[in-house]
Design a protein around this motif. Structure first.
Motif, mmCIF file in Angstrom:
data_model
loop_
_atom_site.group_PDB
_atom_site.id
_atom_site.type_symbol
_atom_site.label_atom_id
_atom_site.label_comp_id
_atom_site.label_asym_id
_atom_site.label_seq_id
_atom_site.Cartn_x
_atom_site.Cartn_y
_atom_site.Cartn_z
ATOM 1 N N TYR A 243 -3.735 -45.146 -49.467
ATOM 2 C CA TYR A 243 -3.688 -45.523 -50.875
ATOM 3 C C TYR A 243 -3.250 -44.349 -51.760
ATOM 4 O O TYR A 243 -2.409 -44.501 -52.648
ATOM 5 C CB TYR A 243 -5.049 -46.036 -51.325
ATOM 6 C CG TYR A 243 -5.082 -46.532 -52.749
ATOM 7 C CD1 TYR A 243 -4.634 -47.807 -53.068
ATOM 8 C CD2 TYR A 243 -5.557 -45.717 -53.780
ATOM 9 C CE1 TYR A 243 -4.643 -48.263 -54.379
ATOM 10 C CE2 TYR A 243 -5.582 -46.169 -55.090
ATOM 11 C CZ TYR A 243 -5.131 -47.439 -55.388
ATOM 12 O OH TYR A 243 -5.136 -47.894 -56.675
ATOM 13 N N PHE A 244 -3.831 -43.173 -51.497
ATOM 14 C CA PHE A 244 -3.533 -42.012 -52.349
ATOM 15 C C PHE A 244 -2.396 -41.152 -51.799
ATOM 16 O O PHE A 244 -1.904 -40.256 -52.494
ATOM 17 C CB PHE A 244 -4.788 -41.149 -52.516
ATOM 18 C CG PHE A 244 -5.864 -41.796 -53.335
ATOM 19 C CD1 PHE A 244 -5.800 -41.791 -54.719
ATOM 20 C CD2 PHE A 244 -6.936 -42.427 -52.724
ATOM 21 C CE1 PHE A 244 -6.793 -42.393 -55.482
ATOM 22 C CE2 PHE A 244 -7.945 -43.031 -53.471
ATOM 23 C CZ PHE A 244 -7.867 -43.023 -54.854
ATOM 24 N N ASP A 245 -2.018 -41.403 -50.545
ATOM 25 C CA ASP A 245 -0.958 -40.627 -49.893
ATOM 26 C C ASP A 245 -1.237 -39.131 -49.962
ATOM 27 O O ASP A 245 -0.363 -38.314 -50.240
ATOM 28 C CB ASP A 245 0.401 -40.936 -50.532
ATOM 29 C CG ASP A 245 1.567 -40.396 -49.695
ATOM 30 O OD1 ASP A 245 1.376 -40.253 -48.475
ATOM 31 O OD2 ASP A 245 2.630 -40.123 -50.261
ATOM 32 N N SER A 246 -2.500 -38.786 -49.733
ATOM 33 C CA SER A 246 -2.904 -37.377 -49.795
ATOM 34 C C SER A 246 -4.169 -37.183 -48.976
ATOM 35 O O SER A 246 -5.026 -38.069 -48.925
ATOM 36 C CB SER A 246 -3.156 -36.955 -51.247
ATOM 37 O OG SER A 246 -3.761 -35.671 -51.302
ATOM 38 N N TRP A 247 -4.275 -36.001 -48.377
ATOM 39 C CA TRP A 247 -5.472 -35.682 -47.601
ATOM 40 C C TRP A 247 -6.670 -35.403 -48.507
ATOM 41 O O TRP A 247 -7.812 -35.388 -48.043
ATOM 42 C CB TRP A 247 -5.228 -34.455 -46.719
ATOM 43 C CG TRP A 247 -4.840 -33.213 -47.474
ATOM 44 C CD1 TRP A 247 -3.574 -32.757 -47.701
ATOM 45 C CD2 TRP A 247 -5.711 -32.271 -48.136
ATOM 46 N NE1 TRP A 247 -3.599 -31.590 -48.443
ATOM 47 C CE2 TRP A 247 -4.894 -31.269 -48.715
ATOM 48 C CE3 TRP A 247 -7.094 -32.177 -48.276
ATOM 49 C CZ2 TRP A 247 -5.415 -30.194 -49.430
ATOM 50 C CZ3 TRP A 247 -7.624 -31.108 -48.983
ATOM 51 C CH2 TRP A 247 -6.799 -30.137 -49.551
ATOM 52 N N ILE A 248 -6.428 -35.194 -49.804
ATOM 53 C CA ILE A 248 -7.512 -34.834 -50.713
ATOM 54 C C ILE A 248 -8.547 -35.955 -50.809
ATOM 55 O O ILE A 248 -9.757 -35.696 -50.878
ATOM 56 C CB ILE A 248 -6.955 -34.485 -52.105
ATOM 57 C CG1 ILE A 248 -6.097 -33.213 -52.012
ATOM 58 C CG2 ILE A 248 -8.089 -34.281 -53.109
ATOM 59 C CD1 ILE A 248 -5.439 -32.812 -53.317
ATOM 60 N N ALA A 249 -8.088 -37.213 -50.796
ATOM 61 C CA ALA A 249 -9.024 -38.339 -50.908
ATOM 62 C C ALA A 249 -9.979 -38.414 -49.713
ATOM 63 O O ALA A 249 -11.205 -38.512 -49.904
ATOM 64 C CB ALA A 249 -8.258 -39.652 -51.079
ATOM 65 N N PRO A 250 -9.485 -38.356 -48.475
ATOM 66 C CA PRO A 250 -10.427 -38.327 -47.343
ATOM 67 C C PRO A 250 -11.362 -37.118 -47.383
ATOM 68 O O PRO A 250 -12.542 -37.226 -47.033
ATOM 69 C CB PRO A 250 -9.509 -38.278 -46.112
ATOM 70 C CG PRO A 250 -8.230 -38.883 -46.572
ATOM 71 C CD PRO A 250 -8.095 -38.475 -48.010
#
Length: 430
Positions: free
Chosen positions: A398-405
């Motif tokens: 959804y966010f296309d980023s590792w920051i969310a996980p």
């Protein structure tokens, strides 16, 4: 009855037998888990859930992602209660048999080509039975080893049940790797996969041999002599020790989610996002799991000296921060850094997982321990380990980023720290 040293100090050989008995059961649990996961990806789709059969496709998704976890609380409710009423040993023999027999029967199942959708129904049923047995296993395994030891050594002895995940994963992957190397693809699809499930009978027989010969724990023997067993442990846990249950559940969430990140999600991220060979990610998981065989009991031992909450909290803080360093470190596609990063991630997990068995069991009075531990294990598993792989994947997509996980893991580690902070028996776990 106060939480105290073991009433009569058993011989050291009984301590070792109890440690081995606890380790064998949880190793079987995670061997089954790993074997089932790999088989689901490699063979179950073709053999039990062909795409032309909509019912089978639905059953595949249900059995893989839900049944094994959703049935665990049932096992926790049923066997947790029996463990406080009838005793630890008797119930643990039953849970080992239930889990082991279900796993062996999976290796004997007829496929869709032989019996149609009945094969898928039987597979889901056996997966459900596995989950029920597993739900009643962990709490008793922790008590089996810890209640033979003294208060001063409970962290180390209770860590026996915690070594099961890395041991089971290593064993399952070793067996499957050997089968893949020795057999052709056709042979593996035709009958080779069954060997991985049938071999679990060896663990069952060994575990039964140990558990049947072991005496009931000294703590439960004293409860029985003094007539202090609870006749309604489920009700008492919820009415008399709700804070203990909440603290135990919250303390378990972070480690489960951290483990899912560094043993499941990292495999997908490394291959699909970084373009690395999956073999490197698998190597990191295997090396980290090998290190955990020593790190987990070491962390349990350390908690006996530094305090349960201090060691546990150190792991939670490290686990919360590490993803924010790990993902940038591997962002350039460095395979060696991937391996090192996974190993370090599992180090933080070990610092939480090693003291966990002792910490959770110490939250409950002895007469309610089996029920309390089982409920904490299974309920935390549903909200933590069961959802984590799906949430990691969904957040990243959804966010296309590792920051969310990474933020998700950070939040669950904060939840774990909250559980440590509110523990009602904190003085015993400092």
């Amino acid at each position: 009855m106060q939480l105290a040293d073991t009433p009569t100090r058993p011989p050291r050989k009984d301590l070792i037998k109890a440690f081995t008995a606890a380790l064998s059961g949880t190793s079987l649990e995670w061997y089954d888990f790993a074997a089932y996961s790999v088989a689901s990806a490699l063979v179950f789709g073709d053999l039990f859930f062909p795409s032309q059969d909509p019912l089978s496709g639905t059953l595949l998704a249900f059995s893989t992602y839900a049944v094994g976890y959703l049935s665990r609380p049932l096992g926790g409710f049923v066997f947790g209660r029996l463990g406080d009423v009838l005793g630890r040993k008797q119930v643990l023999v039953t849970t080992l048999l239930l889990t082991g027999i279900a796993t062996v029967l999976i290796g004997l199942l007829p496929t869709h080509g032989q019996v149609g959708s009945l094969g898928a129904v039987l597979l889901v049923t056996l997966r459900f039975a596995q989950g029920v047995g597993i739900g009643g296993e962990w709490g008793g395994a922790v008590l089996l080893s810890s209640e033979f030891g003294s208060d001063k050594q409970r962290g180390f002895w209770a860590s026996a049940a915690q070594i099961g995940p890395p041991a089971g994963n290593l064993l399952a992957n070793g067996v499957l790797a050997a089968l893949a190397a020795l057999l052709s693809t056709q042979q593996f699809m035709a009958w080779g996969w069954r060997i991985a499930f049938l071999l679990s009978a060896v663990l069952v027989i060994f575990g039964l041999w140990i558990r049947v010969r072991l005496e009931e724990t000294p703590v439960f023997q004293q409860l029985k002599r003094e007539g202090e067993q609870s006749s309604a442990p489920l009700r008492e846990v919820f009415t008399r020790e709700p804070r203990a249950l909440l603290a135990a559940i919250l303390s378990r969430v972070g480690p489960d989610v951290l483990y899912a990140l560094f043993t499941v999600f990292v495999l997908t991220y490394a291959t699909k996002e970084l373009g690395l060979p999956q073999s490197w990610a698998v190597a990191g998981v295997m090396l980290g799991s090998t290190c955990q065989l020593a790190l987990i009991p070491a962390a349990g031992w350390l908690s006996d000296r530094w305090g349960r909450r201090r060691v546990y909290a150190l792991g939670a803080v490290g686990g919360a921060v590490w993803p924010f360093l790990f993902f940038p470190l591997i962002g350039g596609g460095s395979a060696p850094m991937l391996v090192v990063g996974v190993v370090v991630g599992l180090l933080w997990h070990s610092l939480m997982y090693g003291p966990q068995g002792a910490f959770v069991s110490e939250q409950f009075s002895p007469r309610l321990r089996y029920t309390g531990c089982s409920l904490a294990y299974t309920l935390a598993g549903v909200i933590g380990g069961a959802l984590a792989p799906l949430l990691f994947t969904s957040l990243f997509a959804y966010f296309d980023s590792w920051i969310a996980p990474a933020c998700y893991l950070f939040g669950t580690c904060v939840v774990t720290l909250a559980g440590l902070a509110i523990s009602p028996r904190a003085a015993r776990a400092e």
